[in-house]
Design an enzyme around this catalytic site. Structure first.
Site, PDB file in Angstrom:
ATOM      1  N   GLY A   1       0.746 -37.491 -96.952  1.00 28.32           N
ATOM      2  CA  GLY A   1       0.193 -38.314 -98.013  1.00 28.32           C
ATOM      3  C   GLY A   1       1.117 -38.520 -99.192  1.00 28.32           C
ATOM      4  O   GLY A   1       2.334 -38.691 -99.041  1.00 28.32           O
TER       5      GLY A   1
ATOM      6  N   ARG B   1       0.353 -25.581 -96.450  1.00 26.67           N
ATOM      7  CA  ARG B   1      -0.205 -24.469 -95.680  1.00 26.67           C
ATOM      8  C   ARG B   1       0.424 -24.382 -94.301  1.00 26.67           C
ATOM      9  O   ARG B   1       0.466 -23.315 -93.698  1.00 26.67           O
ATOM     10  CB  ARG B   1      -1.718 -24.616 -95.588  1.00 26.67           C
ATOM     11  CG  ARG B   1      -2.425 -24.364 -96.910  1.00 26.67           C
ATOM     12  CD  ARG B   1      -3.918 -24.513 -96.809  1.00 26.67           C
ATOM     13  NE  ARG B   1      -4.578 -24.154 -98.060  1.00 26.67           N
ATOM     14  CZ  ARG B   1      -5.885 -24.212 -98.271  1.00 26.67           C
ATOM     15  NH1 ARG B   1      -6.684 -24.640 -97.302  1.00 26.67           N
ATOM     16  NH2 ARG B   1      -6.395 -23.868 -99.431  1.00 26.67           N
TER      17      ARG B   1
ATOM     18  N   VAL C   1      -1.407 -22.296-102.325  1.00 25.17           N
ATOM     19  CA  VAL C   1      -1.306 -22.127-103.775  1.00 25.17           C
ATOM     20  C   VAL C   1      -2.462 -21.330-104.358  1.00 25.17           C
ATOM     21  O   VAL C   1      -2.432 -20.961-105.534  1.00 25.17           O
ATOM     22  CB  VAL C   1      -1.196 -23.485-104.501  1.00 25.17           C
ATOM     23  CG1 VAL C   1       0.082 -24.210-104.116  1.00 25.17           C
ATOM     24  CG2 VAL C   1      -2.426 -24.348-104.260  1.00 25.17           C
TER      25      VAL C   1
ATOM     26  N   GLY D   1      -3.834 -30.119-103.242  1.00 28.09           N
ATOM     27  CA  GLY D   1      -5.245 -30.191-103.601  1.00 28.09           C
ATOM     28  C   GLY D   1      -6.132 -30.444-102.400  1.00 28.09           C
ATOM     29  O   GLY D   1      -5.656 -30.857-101.333  1.00 28.09           O
TER      30      GLY D   1
ATOM     31  N   TYR E   1     -14.320 -31.963-107.749  1.00 31.86           N
ATOM     32  CA  TYR E   1     -12.999 -32.596-107.692  1.00 31.86           C
ATOM     33  C   TYR E   1     -12.638 -33.229-109.036  1.00 31.86           C
ATOM     34  O   TYR E   1     -11.526 -33.043-109.542  1.00 31.86           O
ATOM     35  CB  TYR E   1     -13.000 -33.653-106.581  1.00 31.86           C
ATOM     36  CG  TYR E   1     -11.664 -34.308-106.341  1.00 31.86           C
ATOM     37  CD1 TYR E   1     -10.683 -33.663-105.587  1.00 31.86           C
ATOM     38  CD2 TYR E   1     -11.379 -35.571-106.850  1.00 31.86           C
ATOM     39  CE1 TYR E   1      -9.460 -34.259-105.342  1.00 31.86           C
ATOM     40  CE2 TYR E   1     -10.151 -36.180-106.618  1.00 31.86           C
ATOM     41  CZ  TYR E   1      -9.191 -35.516-105.864  1.00 31.86           C
ATOM     42  OH  TYR E   1      -7.976 -36.103-105.638  1.00 31.86           O
TER      43      TYR E   1
ATOM     44  N   LYS F   1      -9.489 -32.209-111.545  1.00 31.02           N
ATOM     45  CA  LYS F   1      -8.441 -33.172-111.882  1.00 31.02           C
ATOM     46  C   LYS F   1      -8.405 -33.476-113.377  1.00 31.02           C
ATOM     47  O   LYS F   1      -7.344 -33.709-113.958  1.00 31.02           O
ATOM     48  CB  LYS F   1      -8.639 -34.454-111.069  1.00 31.02           C
ATOM     49  CG  LYS F   1      -8.397 -34.280-109.575  1.00 31.02           C
ATOM     50  CD  LYS F   1      -6.972 -33.847-109.283  1.00 31.02           C
ATOM     51  CE  LYS F   1      -6.655 -33.805-107.812  1.00 31.02           C
ATOM     52  NZ  LYS F   1      -5.252 -33.411-107.537  1.00 31.02           N
TER      53      LYS F   1
END
Length: 244
Positions: A23, A44, A59, A87, A150, A154
């Site tokens: 992405g 990961r 993380v 994320g 979410y 953010k």
């Protein structure tokens, strides 16, 4: 442009992108390699695009974050440009959202960003140079039904970046937020055409963005042209969130 600025414009920096296996993160890592930087990417899975040092790291695990930075430093030197992109999302209406849904998203998106920024800060301060860039979302500014966790994670990145901008600015370290809107990725490719058209109607430019639209802003912030930008929230959303 002065001689010093010309030299700085071609200098290769050590860049770490978290969540860099796919992405937007992958696109950022690829763009920074093309710009001549030495780039590492965590995920990961440990996967990374060609020319990028891939490091397996979650993380949400402080020990893994510390180990990842040690690997980057051993290969390239201290991290000079940090792009905190890793994320997750666990979308559902607030009445159905479990504590686990909330905790997992905050742990990855917000606490994870804090951990990597903390790890990067000390050598940046010592070297009197650093660029910390958080990847947020238009959702963090506008809100979104079904994304309370979410959006909160953010939005929290904005306060984090602006606090770091004030704390670290005197040492030559900038901290900024990039807030993408609807960007074409494998995730958006799975959306129904009618849904894509509906979303596009809400965007003044009338289309989804490209990953490279986001990556280009990262390259700017990391380079000499972005040296006087700090504490900023830069939308890359086709105008969707304007006014916020």
């Amino acid at each position: 442009m002065t001689a010093a600025e010309q030299e700085a414009s071609t200098e290769s920096r050590v860049v770490l992108v978290t969540g860099g296996s796919r992405g937007i993160g992958r696109g950022i890592a690829e763009r920074m390699v093309r710009a001549g930087h030495r780039v590492a990417a965590t995920s990961r899975s440990g996967e990374a695009p060609a020319g990028v040092l891939g490091i397996e790291c979650d993380v949400t695990d402080a020990g893994q974050v510390e180990a990842a930075f040690a690997q980057v430093e051993a290969a390239y030197g201290p991290v000079e440009v940090l792009v905190a992109n890793a994320g997750i999302n666990r979308d559902t209406l607030v009445m159905r959202m479990s504590d686990e849904d909330w905790d997992a998203v905050i742990a990855a998106n917000l606490t994870g960003a804090f951990r990597v920024a903390r790890q990067a800060a000390r050598p940046m301060i010592r070297n009197r140079f650093g660029r910390i860039i958080f990847i947020s979302s238009v959702v963090g500014l506008l809100g979104s039904a079904g994304q309370v966790n979410y959006a909160a994670s953010k939005s929290g990145l904005v306060g984090m970046a602006r606090s770091l901008a004030r704390e670290l600015g005197s040492r030559g370290v900038t901290a900024n937020v990039v807030a993408p809107g609807f960007i074409k990725t494998a995730m958006t490719d799975e959306l129904d055409d009618k849904l894509v058209a509906k979303y596009a109607e809400q965007i003044p430019l009338g289309r989804f963005g490209e990953v490279d639209d986001v990556a280009g802003v990262i390259e700017f912030l990391a380079g000499p042209s972005g040296s006087y930008v700090t504490g900023a929230v830069i939308p890359v959303d086709g105008g969707l969130g304007m006014g916020h």
